[in-house]
Design an enzyme around this catalytic site. Structure first.
Site, PDB file in Angstrom:
ATOM      1  N   HIS A 452       0.783  -1.174  -0.070  1.00 17.03           N
ATOM      2  CA  HIS A 452       0.136  -0.056   0.097  1.00 17.03           C
ATOM      3  C   HIS A 452       0.754   1.116  -0.126  1.00 17.03           C
ATOM      4  O   HIS A 452       1.046   1.807   1.193  1.00 17.03           O
ATOM      5  CB  HIS A 452      -0.858   0.106   1.181  1.00 17.03           C
TER       6      HIS A 452
HETATM    7  C1  LIG Z   1       0.003  -8.131  -3.900  1.00 13.10           C
HETATM    8  C2  LIG Z   1      -0.963  -7.033  -3.616  1.00 13.10           C
HETATM    9  C3  LIG Z   1      -2.092  -7.112  -2.916  1.00 13.10           C
HETATM   10  C4  LIG Z   1      -2.718  -6.198  -2.641  1.00 13.10           C
HETATM   11  N1  LIG Z   1      -4.161  -6.270  -1.987  1.00 13.10           N
HETATM   12  C5  LIG Z   1      -5.075  -5.318  -1.928  1.00 13.10           C
HETATM   13  C6  LIG Z   1      -6.165  -5.631  -1.573  1.00 13.10           C
HETATM   14  O1  LIG Z   1      -6.715  -6.795  -1.173  1.00 13.10           O
HETATM   15  N2  LIG Z   1      -7.241  -4.708  -1.355  1.00 13.10           N
HETATM   16  C7  LIG Z   1      -6.898  -3.560  -1.755  1.00 13.10           C
HETATM   17  O2  LIG Z   1      -7.862  -2.518  -1.404  1.00 13.10           O
HETATM   18  N3  LIG Z   1      -5.633  -3.295  -2.091  1.00 13.10           N
HETATM   19  C8  LIG Z   1      -4.621  -4.069  -2.183  1.00 13.10           C
HETATM   20  N4  LIG Z   1      -3.276  -3.775  -2.667  1.00 13.10           N
HETATM   21  C9  LIG Z   1      -3.321  -2.541  -3.008  1.00 13.10           C
HETATM   22  C10 LIG Z   1      -3.985  -1.847  -4.464  1.00 13.10           C
HETATM   23  O3  LIG Z   1      -3.951  -2.864  -5.311  1.00 13.10           O
HETATM   24  C11 LIG Z   1      -3.127  -0.462  -4.830  1.00 13.10           C
HETATM   25  O4  LIG Z   1      -3.134   0.206  -3.706  1.00 13.10           O
HETATM   26  C12 LIG Z   1      -3.861  -0.068  -6.006  1.00 13.10           C
HETATM   27  O5  LIG Z   1      -4.158  -0.776  -7.189  1.00 13.10           O
HETATM   28  C13 LIG Z   1      -3.156   1.238  -6.318  1.00 13.10           C
HETATM   29  O6  LIG Z   1      -3.903   1.769  -7.551  1.00 13.10           O
HETATM   30  P1  LIG Z   1      -2.837   2.875  -8.363  1.00 13.10           P
HETATM   31  O7  LIG Z   1      -3.912   3.459  -9.581  1.00 13.10           O
HETATM   32  O8  LIG Z   1      -2.422   3.992  -7.520  1.00 13.10           O
HETATM   33  O9  LIG Z   1      -1.651   1.991  -9.120  1.00 13.10           O
HETATM   34  P2  LIG Z   1      -1.766   0.669  -9.730  1.00 13.10           P
HETATM   35  O10 LIG Z   1      -3.263  -0.160  -9.748  1.00 13.10           O
HETATM   36  O11 LIG Z   1      -0.388  -0.015  -9.398  1.00 13.10           O
HETATM   37  O12 LIG Z   1      -1.517   1.051 -11.268  1.00 13.10           O
HETATM   38  C14 LIG Z   1      -0.546   2.081 -11.865  1.00 13.10           C
HETATM   39  C15 LIG Z   1      -0.434   1.335 -13.027  1.00 13.10           C
HETATM   40  O13 LIG Z   1       0.371   2.474 -13.868  1.00 13.10           O
HETATM   41  C16 LIG Z   1       1.399   1.876 -14.588  1.00 13.10           C
HETATM   42  N5  LIG Z   1       2.558   3.036 -14.824  1.00 13.10           N
HETATM   43  C17 LIG Z   1       3.261   3.098 -14.119  1.00 13.10           C
HETATM   44  N6  LIG Z   1       4.302   4.165 -14.496  1.00 13.10           N
HETATM   45  C18 LIG Z   1       3.726   4.068 -16.084  1.00 13.10           C
HETATM   46  C19 LIG Z   1       4.335   4.770 -17.265  1.00 13.10           C
HETATM   47  N7  LIG Z   1       5.198   5.922 -17.355  1.00 13.10           N
HETATM   48  N8  LIG Z   1       3.871   4.675 -18.428  1.00 13.10           N
HETATM   49  C20 LIG Z   1       2.765   3.838 -18.508  1.00 13.10           C
HETATM   50  N9  LIG Z   1       2.133   3.170 -17.472  1.00 13.10           N
HETATM   51  C21 LIG Z   1       2.596   3.284 -16.045  1.00 13.10           C
HETATM   52  C22 LIG Z   1       1.743   0.823 -13.949  1.00 13.10           C
HETATM   53  O14 LIG Z   1       2.602  -0.273 -14.788  1.00 13.10           O
HETATM   54  C23 LIG Z   1       0.698   0.162 -13.133  1.00 13.10           C
HETATM   55  O15 LIG Z   1      -0.184  -0.648 -14.287  1.00 13.10           O
HETATM   56  C24 LIG Z   1      -2.553  -4.729  -2.935  1.00 13.10           C
HETATM   57  C25 LIG Z   1      -1.538  -4.529  -4.033  1.00 13.10           C
HETATM   58  C26 LIG Z   1      -0.627  -5.599  -4.091  1.00 13.10           C
HETATM   59  C27 LIG Z   1       0.497  -5.435  -4.939  1.00 13.10           C
END
Ligand SMILES: Cc1cc2nc3c(=O)[nH]c(=O)nc-3n(C[C@H](O)[C@H](O)[C@H](O)COP(=O)(O)OP(=O)(O)OC[C@H]3O[C@@H](n4cnc5c(N)ncnc54)[C@H](O)[C@@H]3O)c2cc1C
Ligand code: SF4
Length: 520
Positions: A452
């Site tokens: 997280h």
């Molecule tokens: C193993 C694991 C278990 C988890 N379990 C839970 C759970 O059960 N419940 C929960 O609420 N949360 C959970 N989380 C946390 C939750 O999934 C994340 O907090 C959430 O997905 C983050 O959302 P986000 O949009 O910030 O980033 P992300 O979902 O990580 O998406 C960001 C995306 O941007 C892309 N990206 C980055 N830089 C670039 C670039 N320069 N160009 C193009 N693409 C790019 C990345 O490749 C990625 O695909 C878990 C996370 C993990 C890793």
């Protein structure tokens, strides 16, 4: 001879999903909205705006996999779906390992599916400390509801719950502690416990199988394997992005440029500050990249005389919430495959073999804390690096939490527990655990991890103390919206996915309602 699975990328995929296979020459695209990143923040934004009739392009650095690609080969899945093979690290003492997804669907493809609304106390804190006056449970209710419908948030079917989770419940019930059924974004999950490596049944409603198909249906185009390097600017106005095709060997291929009326950065709390910084958009000194929260997470391995077979059953069926007001977010039984458990143990050789012989008798249980420490993401030569020095009061919270977690596990019948220290102190009852935890433990001996990462482009009403406004629009920049975990002003004590999706849905609604301002 063992049949060889067809190579990934073979077979059908929706016509408006493009991969590096198509992007062989330089490409220029035009659209209303370009979204960088396709995870919890990017995918709902894409679906909502496409459904409202806008022309949306999503660029994602990771590859496009489908449910049929998710196999039981854990190490292959980690290599394909995790950034840096799951071995990212925040520098500090102790260092904190962290994991994030890199695939279409982002981290939702590999997460456990826990889906919780932002706790009311946290929203109250955001209103008070960040001036986010509209962040009330009532005002967010329609957005929470919309998200929960889209990703099918529900309790697990009881028959999918494994023995290790019933043991956690047995211990909590015997102590009289609050334990609740987990809500997860799943539809009749069978309990194969592969959530962290891509759900092979499609039951988990990650963005890959919920929001992304919806966005595609309404005409959005998704380009996987595209690493965005910069946001292009005209004066103070964001006008699009440029990037390169990400090649399998880590190198860069053809150039991809997108011209758009609105740019959305949704790269997650580590990579959004890097993208902004590479684009020269650092905002007021010290804010972007700061305020990094991690919900530090520690795990113990408990051994039972009975066969637990904890590889059977849904990922985290219950959460112990008894101590949330003491900074201890949750306890949960978190089932891990043998290879991952083996890697996390300090034992080697025959000793490790002996430990792993008892895999069927193990319960791996985890605990996350609501941290008061904040760290920082620094960007050097365009690459982000997290720094986070866990403070003593958070270490004390971890110790208190571990003490109670051990108590619960011994009450449930555990005969031995390995604590999360470098030399894995082995304890045989709750008193012994308490004695070990009362000792001074060297910071470097702790094994701490997280999934997280939050807070590095915090939203707020005060422009001098925040990076964006209450919807995620970056201060002092026109037409640049941030939509991911970096927006959180504080840690949120619970799993963050639903909050990120809710904020994205709310921001998309704001854009739609003000289309003449943002999309003309
Ligand atoms: C193993 C694991 C278990 C988890 N379990 C839970 C759970 O059960 N419940 C929960 O609420 N949360 C959970 N989380 C946390 C939750 O999934 C994340 O907090 C959430 O997905 C983050 O959302 P986000 O949009 O910030 O980033 P992300 O979902 O990580 O998406 C960001 C995306 O941007 C892309 N990206 C980055 N830089 C670039 C670039 N320069 N160009 C193009 N693409 C790019 C990345 O490749 C990625 O695909 C878990 C996370 C993990 C890793
Ligand atoms: S436990 Fe459920 S949600 Fe997780 S991978 Fe198995 S079927 Fe999918």
């Amino acid at each position: 001879m063992v049949a060889v699975r067809p190579a990934l990328y073979e077979g059908t995929r929706p016509p408006n999903v493009f991969t590096r296979r198509e992007l062989v020459g330089d490409t220029v695209l035009d659209c209303d909205v370009v979204i960088v990143g396709s995870g919890a923040g990017g995918a709902p934004m894409a679906a909502e705006l496409a459904e409202a009739g806008f022309d949306v392009v999503v660029l994602e650095e990771g590859s496009y996999y489908q449910t049929r690609d998710f196999t039981a080969d854990t190490s292959a899945m980690v290599r394909q779906l995790y950034r840096d093979g799951g071995a990212s690290m925040a520098i500090g003492s102790p260092p904190i390992m962290f994991q994030e997804g890199k695939a279409v669907g982002g981290s939702t493809v590999i997460n456990g599916g826990m889906s919780w609304r932002t706790p009311e106390e946290i929203l109250a804190r955001w209103r008070k400390e960040a001036g986010l006056a509209d962040m009330t449970p009532k005002q967010l209710e329609p957005y929470f509801e919309r998200v929960e419908k889209r990703i099918h948030v529900a309790k697990n079917d009881p028959e999918a719950i494994g023995r290790e989770n019933w043991l956690l419940k047995k211990g909590a019930d015997a102590k009289g502690w609050e334990i609740i059924d987990n809500l997860r974004n799943q539809a009749h999950c069978v309990g194969s416990n592969r959530c962290a490596f891509g759900c092979p049944t499609g039951a988990k409603q990650s963005a890959l199988v919920s929001y992304i198909p919806r966005a595609l249906h309404f005409g959005a185009r998704v380009y996987s394997d595209v690493r965005v390097e910069k946001i292009t600017m005209h004066g103070k106005r964001a006008t699009g992005v440029v990037g390169r095709v990400a090649l399998p060997n880590g190198g860069s291929g053809a150039r991809v440029a997108v011209r758009a009326k609105l740019v959305v950065a949704a790269c997650g709390a580590i990579y959004t500050p890097a993208l902004l910084s590479r684009s020269g958009l650092t905002g007021r000194p010290g804010l972007l990249g700061g305020n990094l929260s991690l919900h530090p997470n520690v795990k113990v391995v408990a051994f039972f005389d009975e066969d637990v077979t904890s590889w059977k059953g849904v990922h985290q069926a219950f959460q112990v919430r008894e101590f949330v007001r003491d900074g201890i977010g949750t306890f949960a039984a978190v089932n891990l495959p043998p290879s991952v458990v083996a890697m996390s143990l300090p034992h080697r050789g025959a000793q490790l073999g002996k430990m792993m012989d008892q895999y069927n008798n193990m319960v791996v249980a985890g605990m996350l804390i609501e941290d008061t420490t904040t760290g920082r993401v620094r960007v050097t030569n365009g690459r982000p690096q997290a720094f986070y020095q866990l403070e003593q009061r958070d270490i004390d919270t971890m110790k208190r939490g571990l003490d109670r977690l051990c108590d619960l596990l011994f009450t449930a019948g555990a005969t031995k527990v390995l604590l999360p220290f470098h030399h894995a102190a082995e304890v045989h009852d709750a008193d012994e655990a308490r004695r070990v935890l009362a000792q001074k433990i060297k910071p470097t001996d702790w094994e701490v991890m997280t999934v997280h990462m939050m807070g590095t482009a915090r939203m707020g009403a005060d422009r001098t103390a925040s990076v964006t406004d209450a919807f995620g629009f970056m201060h002092d920049v026109d037409r640049l919206l941030i939509s991911d975990a970096s927006l959180f002003p504080t840690p949120i004590r619970t799993n963050p996915m639903e909050t990120i999706m809710t904020l994205a849905t709310r921001a998309a609604g704001h854009v739609i309602d003000n289309a003449r301002r943002f999309l003309s």
